[in-house]
Motif scaffolding. Sequence first.
Motif, PDB file in Angstrom:
ATOM      1  N   UNK A 109      37.510  20.724  50.310  1.00 11.36           N
ATOM      2  CA  UNK A 109      37.802  20.068  51.216  1.00 11.36           C
ATOM      3  C   UNK A 109      36.327  19.559  52.244  1.00 11.36           C
ATOM      4  N   UNK A 110      35.271  20.994  51.628  1.00 13.61           N
ATOM      5  CA  UNK A 110      34.270  20.500  52.599  1.00 13.61           C
ATOM      6  C   UNK A 110      32.791  19.517  51.353  1.00 13.61           C
ATOM      7  N   UNK A 111      33.409  19.920  50.439  1.00 11.47           N
ATOM      8  CA  UNK A 111      32.679  17.911  49.631  1.00 11.47           C
ATOM      9  C   UNK A 111      33.752  16.611  49.393  1.00 11.47           C
ATOM     10  N   UNK A 112      34.379  16.818  50.225  1.00  9.39           N
ATOM     11  CA  UNK A 112      35.705  15.787  49.817  1.00  9.39           C
ATOM     12  C   UNK A 112      35.149  14.784  51.406  1.00  9.39           C
ATOM     13  N   UNK A 113      35.185  13.675  50.278  1.00 10.62           N
ATOM     14  CA  UNK A 113      34.042  11.913  50.960  1.00 10.62           C
ATOM     15  C   UNK A 113      35.348  12.093  53.097  1.00 10.62           C
ATOM     16  N   UNK A 114      34.884  11.140  53.897  1.00  8.90           N
ATOM     17  CA  UNK A 114      35.489  10.899  54.545  1.00  8.90           C
ATOM     18  C   UNK A 114      36.612  11.467  55.039  1.00  8.90           C
ATOM     19  N   UNK A 115      37.151   9.978  54.755  1.00  4.60           N
ATOM     20  CA  UNK A 115      38.682   9.068  54.921  1.00  4.60           C
ATOM     21  C   UNK A 115      39.492  10.870  54.087  1.00  4.60           C
ATOM     22  N   UNK A 116      39.474  11.963  53.752  1.00  2.00           N
ATOM     23  CA  UNK A 116      40.052  13.036  53.353  1.00  2.00           C
ATOM     24  C   UNK A 116      40.560  13.583  54.906  1.00  2.00           C
ATOM     25  N   UNK A 117      39.394  13.588  56.042  1.00  3.52           N
ATOM     26  CA  UNK A 117      39.984  14.408  56.973  1.00  3.52           C
ATOM     27  C   UNK A 117      39.982  16.175  57.392  1.00  3.52           C
ATOM     28  N   UNK A 118      39.175  16.066  55.993  1.00  4.38           N
ATOM     29  CA  UNK A 118      39.312  17.768  56.195  1.00  4.38           C
ATOM     30  C   UNK A 118      40.356  17.879  55.290  1.00  4.38           C
ATOM     31  N   UNK A 119      41.072  16.897  54.221  1.00  2.00           N
ATOM     32  CA  UNK A 119      41.625  17.536  53.252  1.00  2.00           C
ATOM     33  C   UNK A 119      40.535  17.683  52.095  1.00  2.00           C
TER      34      UNK A 119
END
Length: 724
Positions: free
Chosen positions: A285-295
């Motif tokens: 989650x901390x590395x995921x792109x913005x469109x993942x919205x925290x997932x």
Amino acid sequence: MEGNSNASGGKCPFMHGSNTETNQSVMDWWPNALNLDILHQHDTKVNPLGKDFNYQKALKSLDVEALKKDVTSLMTDSQDWWPADWGHYGGLMIRMAWHAAGSYRIADGRGGGGTGNQRFAPLNSWPDNVSLDKARRLLWPIKKKYGNKVSWADLIILAGTIAYESMGLKTYGFAFGREDIWAPEKDVYWGAEKEWLAPSDGRYDDVSKPETMENPLAAVQMGLIYVNPEGVNGSPDPIKTGAQVRETFKRMAMNDEETVALTAGGHTVGKAHGNGDASILGPNPESAPVEEQGFGWSNPTRSGVGRDTVTSGIEGAWTTYPTKWDNGYFHMLFNHEWELRKSPAGAHQWEPVSIKEDDMPVDVEDMTTRYNPIMTDADMAMKMDPIYKEISLKFKDDFEAFSDAFARAWFKLTHRDMGPKDRWFGPDVPVEDLIWQDPIPKGKSDYNVEAVKAKIADSGLTISELVSTAWDSARTFRGSDFRGGANGARIRLAPQKDWAGNEPEKLSKVLSVLEPIAADFSISVADTIVLAGNVGVEKAIRNAGMDVKVAFAPGRGDASQDMTDTDSFAPLEPLADGFRNWQKKDYVVSPEEMLLDRAQLMELTAPEMTVLIGGMRVMGTNYGGTKHGVFTNNVGALTNDFFVNLTDMAYKWKPADNWVYEIVDRKSGTVKWTATRIDLVFGSNSILRSYAEVYAQDDSKEKFVNDFVNAWVKVMNADRFDLA
């Protein structure tokens, strides 16, 4: 002229923020500088609820029964975007709550589920916490509904408890009262590794001897809650794994019976997930792109849910009925022979050599398909470690004993870091007082405080004896798990009365004077010790030519030895106390870093730490009566002399011996004073010097006294949750 030369050259016209690779922090430039961040991490500026919000008051308007009903319904509802195994979220919610609470360690009281820290890095992105982002998001509609009446911290632990109840366990109880933080916890040391799941050898002097694990750590590898489920460094060996299980649970203050109960109870329901290739999962989650919205951990080739879920890499359920609280774990473990196999993800796991089809758990999506149950290396330790085996067999034959032991151990696991009952709220708070809660009886509060103070003042005890004894009693407080402090007067009990840092001989002398005074007025020794400290401070203020009263709140009680778990209090022993210029021995960590750790555990700010140091020095409270840092000719007067002389350019400073320094008159060359690194850091560190200069100013004499008194009262009342 039109345009901008930088912009026209293709460069960004704006100043880059601190999160860019090109903008280094102060600590990047000067990595050996003293980092004060841990004293500032939970500044009120980051709290969106505002400084006037009081969670304990907000809880009083919470409809607890309605909330519990909603959480219970959630377990089998809302199956659309993240379908549950067997249609029940119980296993997922239990794992979420468990991994929140299970990060607690007794050595420094840090970690645990008491702050909602699982919402933030690094915990939200630990390899051991894969898919827990989904569990928290499933809870969001409930959090949204109840708002600030329930914290994330409480809701996360409640969800795990309700999950067990919905599957048939009679739980021991539940308490609300965990207050959320709003930024990552920078004070928690999770290990020195630079990569997730690095081999655990670096955490041990000898990995074959679990007790040599580096303190204060409890988990065997970076990114794990407890032990590696595949074995030590991924090599299966249940006996060796069992030894690591014993040590890591011990560092959570759990005994062998509690360890077996928790291991079995945690694996009675739910399943492990490893039906796929973990290497293809998306970023955390901390590395995921913005469109993942925290997932995080998205599966790019398969659904990622149900039978396609990949978390630990181990695949399968432990029992025949994974959504039912029963004794199936022990029967499965002991009624079958087990052999090592590999999961679809390639992880080591144990599976039965032979098993009836009816004993196999069904597929999470297809009730007509059955798969082998599994055991981890830690599970096999419950059968192969002689001590664990004996306990396991007892539980196998006595389901009620197992259920009761687990319910109590789960309650302890999820409430260990909450502190005394004064911080607890709700209709399900157990009546029974448990020794791990550090119980303290209520004390008397309706007495003549001034009469007691007068008796103490005439006792013949010195300012140093009065102040240092009160300080030693109160300094054990840890805001990390709300243990320790002056309430209970445990400084007069084992093990505290014998701690080297408490100067046992001097302590015995002071207590021999204060205890009869407490008896004469029929009040607690705890109140008397704090009052004695206040008397000493007020004397020192008068010696400085001022008259300021130190606030006092009566009502502390006295704990008994029977109320004190001596083993679990041992980790509270101070190994150093910069406020009294003392270290038990030399450590790898610098004295000033140990001072910051102590100050942070006591919930002091950097200015409060500074003013307390200055005041303690001039009152002559150093351990053993040493003169290091006592920069005054008027010892026993609460003056700002420490700061005045520390910042006086008439002197220069030079190393003398070990961590001791000499303060030398520039003109005569004579040694005026001696000091330690603790003293001199208030002149060398630019931030601390800025505070020292404030208190050294000619117009700060009254401010210094008032600020010292306020900080002193904060320390004395740190564990008075009944005053909130």
